[in-house]
Design an enzyme around this catalytic site. Structure first.
Site, mmCIF file in Angstrom:
data_model
loop_
_atom_site.group_PDB
_atom_site.id
_atom_site.type_symbol
_atom_site.label_atom_id
_atom_site.label_comp_id
_atom_site.label_asym_id
_atom_site.label_seq_id
_atom_site.Cartn_x
_atom_site.Cartn_y
_atom_site.Cartn_z
ATOM 1 N N GLY A 14 5.063 -10.123 -8.592
ATOM 2 C CA GLY A 14 6.087 -11.162 -8.428
ATOM 3 C C GLY A 14 7.480 -10.593 -8.246
ATOM 4 O O GLY A 14 8.466 -11.275 -8.496
ATOM 5 N N SER B 89 -9.630 -7.091 -14.546
ATOM 6 C CA SER B 89 -8.403 -6.337 -14.328
ATOM 7 C C SER B 89 -7.877 -5.839 -15.661
ATOM 8 O O SER B 89 -8.044 -6.502 -16.686
ATOM 9 C CB SER B 89 -7.370 -7.245 -13.658
ATOM 10 O OG SER B 89 -6.086 -6.702 -13.806
ATOM 11 N N ASP C 157 3.491 -6.833 5.256
ATOM 12 C CA ASP C 157 3.112 -6.237 3.969
ATOM 13 C C ASP C 157 1.732 -5.590 4.039
ATOM 14 O O ASP C 157 1.520 -4.466 3.576
ATOM 15 C CB ASP C 157 3.124 -7.304 2.865
ATOM 16 C CG ASP C 157 4.466 -7.985 2.759
ATOM 17 O OD1 ASP C 157 5.442 -7.465 3.331
ATOM 18 O OD2 ASP C 157 4.541 -9.049 2.117
ATOM 19 N N SER D 2 5.268 -6.685 -2.849
ATOM 20 C CA SER D 2 3.970 -6.859 -2.193
ATOM 21 C C SER D 2 2.777 -6.434 -3.013
ATOM 22 O O SER D 2 1.855 -5.796 -2.502
ATOM 23 C CB SER D 2 3.943 -6.067 -0.888
ATOM 24 O OG SER D 2 4.380 -6.880 0.100
ATOM 25 N N SER D 3 2.774 -6.818 -4.274
ATOM 26 C CA SER D 3 1.589 -6.527 -5.070
ATOM 27 C C SER D 3 0.385 -7.279 -4.493
ATOM 28 O O SER D 3 -0.737 -6.773 -4.534
ATOM 29 C CB SER D 3 1.818 -6.904 -6.535
ATOM 30 O OG SER D 3 2.200 -8.249 -6.628
HETATM 31 C C1 GLA Z 1 7.012 -11.692 2.446
HETATM 32 C C2 GLA Z 1 5.902 -11.877 3.465
HETATM 33 C C3 GLA Z 1 6.117 -10.964 4.676
HETATM 34 C C4 GLA Z 1 7.531 -11.114 5.233
HETATM 35 C C5 GLA Z 1 8.569 -11.021 4.118
HETATM 36 C C6 GLA Z 1 9.970 -11.321 4.616
HETATM 37 O O1 GLA Z 1 6.957 -10.408 1.901
HETATM 38 O O2 GLA Z 1 4.650 -11.594 2.893
HETATM 39 O O3 GLA Z 1 5.161 -11.249 5.661
HETATM 40 O O4 GLA Z 1 7.669 -12.299 5.951
HETATM 41 O O5 GLA Z 1 8.278 -11.899 3.048
HETATM 42 O O6 GLA Z 1 10.385 -10.375 5.534
#
Ligand code: GLA
Length: 386
Positions: free
Chosen positions: A122, A67, A172, A126-127
Site C-alpha cells: 500500500g 503468507s 508495474d 507495486s507490491s
Molecule cells: C499505478 C498503476 C500503474 C500506473 C501508475 C501511475 O501504479 O498500477 O499502471 O498507472 O499507477 O503511473
C-alpha cells in the site's frame, strides 16, 4: 529474512521435502506517471525488495496459499482457481492462476505455496504487481508452460483488472518482470518496445520517502482518472484522429486544448501529454549525464500531477516540498498511482543523512505521521532463486 529462513518456514508449515523459491521486485518510477494506460512512456526501475514465493507441487488436487506477513489463508481446488474469493490478498495470486486457465492450460498437480514480502504494501511501490509477477513466473516455470516474460507481465495486469478491479496500465508488471540491476526500463506502453537504460548517478542516490499514508488505488479515484483520459480522447477526436492521448504531441495538443470543454478533463489531458514529453526528455538528459535537468523534469512531473492530475494530496505534497528545501536535492516527485504512498528524490550522497533527518522531522511535524526512508537499490526482474 534470508532464503534459508524462508525455506525453514516453509518446511515448518508444510513438512520436509523439495522446495522451489521465486522472487519478483516492487518498483520505483523515476518519471512518466499516469501515462502507461494512455499509450505513453514510463521510466521505472525494479527494486531490490519485493515478493518471495515458495512452492512444492503435491498430488492433492488443491492449491494451499499462506503468507508470512499477510493474514488469511486459503485452500482452493485446482478447477476453482479461476474464481475470485473476495478482497483478501490471496485473490491476486488466484487471479494469476486464472489467467493460465483462460489460455486453456490446466494444472495436473496441486501445490503448497508460501508468500513473503519485504516491499511495503500500500505504499505505491507495486507490491501487488510484484505478487502477480512472482506468481506468474513461478507457475510458468514449475508447470513448464513456456510463456514469455512480456506475456507473463500482461497476464499479471489482467489479474489486476479482473480480480482487483483496478484498470491499471502495464508499467508495474512489466518492470517487475523485465527489470535489470542498475538499469531503468524506458518503455513505450503502446508498443511495449523497451530499452534498458543504465542508471549512472555519480555521487547521487535515489531516496524513496514513504509518507505512510496508504495510497488507495482501489478507492475508485484511479479508475476515475482512466475514464477522464478516455473522455479527453473523445473530445479531441473531432479535431485529430487519436485512439489514446499518447498519439498527440505537446505542440499538437496546444492547438486543440481549448476544444476540450470540460476543464477537469482538459487538465487531465494536459498532464498526460506533457508528462509523456517530459519522460522522453528526461531519458535523453540521463543518457547525456545531465542530472540537474533530469531533476527539474522530475519536479515538473510532480507539479503537473498535483495541479492538473490532482493525485497528490497533503502528505505527498508536504514530503516533496520539504525535500526540495534541502541542499543537494536534485529533484523530487511522487511515484506510482498517488493519493498517498511514496515520493522519489535524487539526493547528493553528502546530503542523504540530513535529508532523512530533516525531511523526516518536518514532515512529521506538519502531518503528524512518522515517515520511512529507503535508499533504493535497483535490482533484477522476477526470477527463480532456488
Ligand atoms: C499505478 C498503476 C500503474 C500506473 C501508475 C501511475 O501504479 O498500477 O499502471 O498507472 O499507477 O503511473
Amino acid at each position: 529474512m534470508t532464503t534459508e529462513q524462508l525455506k525453514e518456514k516453509f518446511i515448518e508449515r508444510y513438512g520436509s521435502g523439495e522446495v522451489k523459491g521465486y522472487f519478483s521486485p516492487g518498483r520505483v518510477n523515476l518519471i512518466g506517471e499516469h501515462t502507461d494506460y494512455n499509450g505513453g512512456f514510463v521510466f521505472p526501475c525494479a527494486l531490490s525488495f519485493g515478493i518471495y514465493c515458495l512452492i512444492r507441487t503435491t498430488d492433492r488436487q488443491t492449491v494451499r496459499f499462506a503468507s508470512l506477513d499477510m493474514p488469511f489463508e486459503a485452500e482452493v481446488k485446482v478447477e476453482d482457481l479461476n474464481k475470485s474469493i473476495g478482497k483478501e490478498w490471496v485473490n491476486y495470486p488466484i487471479g494469476v492462476f486464472a489467467q493460465f486457465m483462460k489460455k486453456g492450460l490446466s494444472f495436473d498437480l496441486g501445490a503448497d505455496l508460501l508468500f513473503y514480502g519485504d516491499v511495503p504494501t500500500g505504499a505505491g511501490l507495486s507490491s501487488s504487481a510484484a505478487l502477480e509477477v512472482a506468481t506468474a513466473v513461478m507457475i510458468n516455470d514449475v508447470y513448464g508452460f513456456g510463456i514469455d516474460r512480456i506475456e507473463l507481465a500482461l497476464m499479471g495486469q489482467k489479474a489486476e483488472h479482473e480480480f482487483a478491479l483496478v484498470n491499471c496500465g502495464i508499467m508495474d508488471q512489466f518492470v517487475s518482470a523485465m527489470g535489470k540491476k542498475d538499469h531503468a526500463v524506458f518503455l513505450n506502453c503502446d508498443t511495449l518496445a523497451y530499452d534498458l537504460i543504465p542508471v549512472i548517478l555519480d555521487g547521487v542516490k535515489i531516496v524513496i520517502s514513504n509518507t505512510n499514508s496508504p495510497h488507495k488505488l482501489d478507492s475508485g479515484k484511479y479508475n476515475e482518472r482512466v475514464a477522464e483520459c478516455q473522455a479527453a480522447v473523445k473530445a479531441i477526436q473531432p479535431f485529430k484522429q487519436i485512439a489514446t492521448l499518447g498519439e498527440i504531441s505537446w505542440d499538437e495538443f496546444l492547438k486543440v486544448e481549448d476544444k476540450i470543454e470540460n476543464p477537469t478533463v482538459r487538465n487531465r489531458a494536459r498532464h498526460v501529454v506533457s508528462e509523456i514529453q517530459r519522460t522522453q526528455d528526461a531519458v535523453k538528459e540521463l543518457k547525456s549525464g545531465n542530472l540537474i535537468r533530469f531533476g527539474e523534469l522530475m519536479n515538473g512531473s510532480h507539479d503537473s500531477l498535483r495541479d492538473d492530475y490532482e493525485v497528490t494530496g497533503i502528505e505527498l505534497d508536504t514530503m516533496v516540498d520539504e525535500g526540495r528545501k534541502i541542499n543537494g536535492v536534485i529533484g523530487s516527485r511522487m511515484t506510482g498511482g498517488g493519493f498517498g504512498g511514496c515520493t522519489v528524490s535524487l539526493v547528493k550522497d553528502e546530503s542523504v543523512d540530513i535529508f532523512i533527518q530533516q525531511v523526516g522531522l518536518n514532515y512529521e511535524q506538519k502531518t503528524g505521521i512518522k515517515p520511512l526512508f529507503y535508499v533504493a537499490e535497483i535490482g533484477d526482474g522476477g526470477k527463480r532463486l532456488f
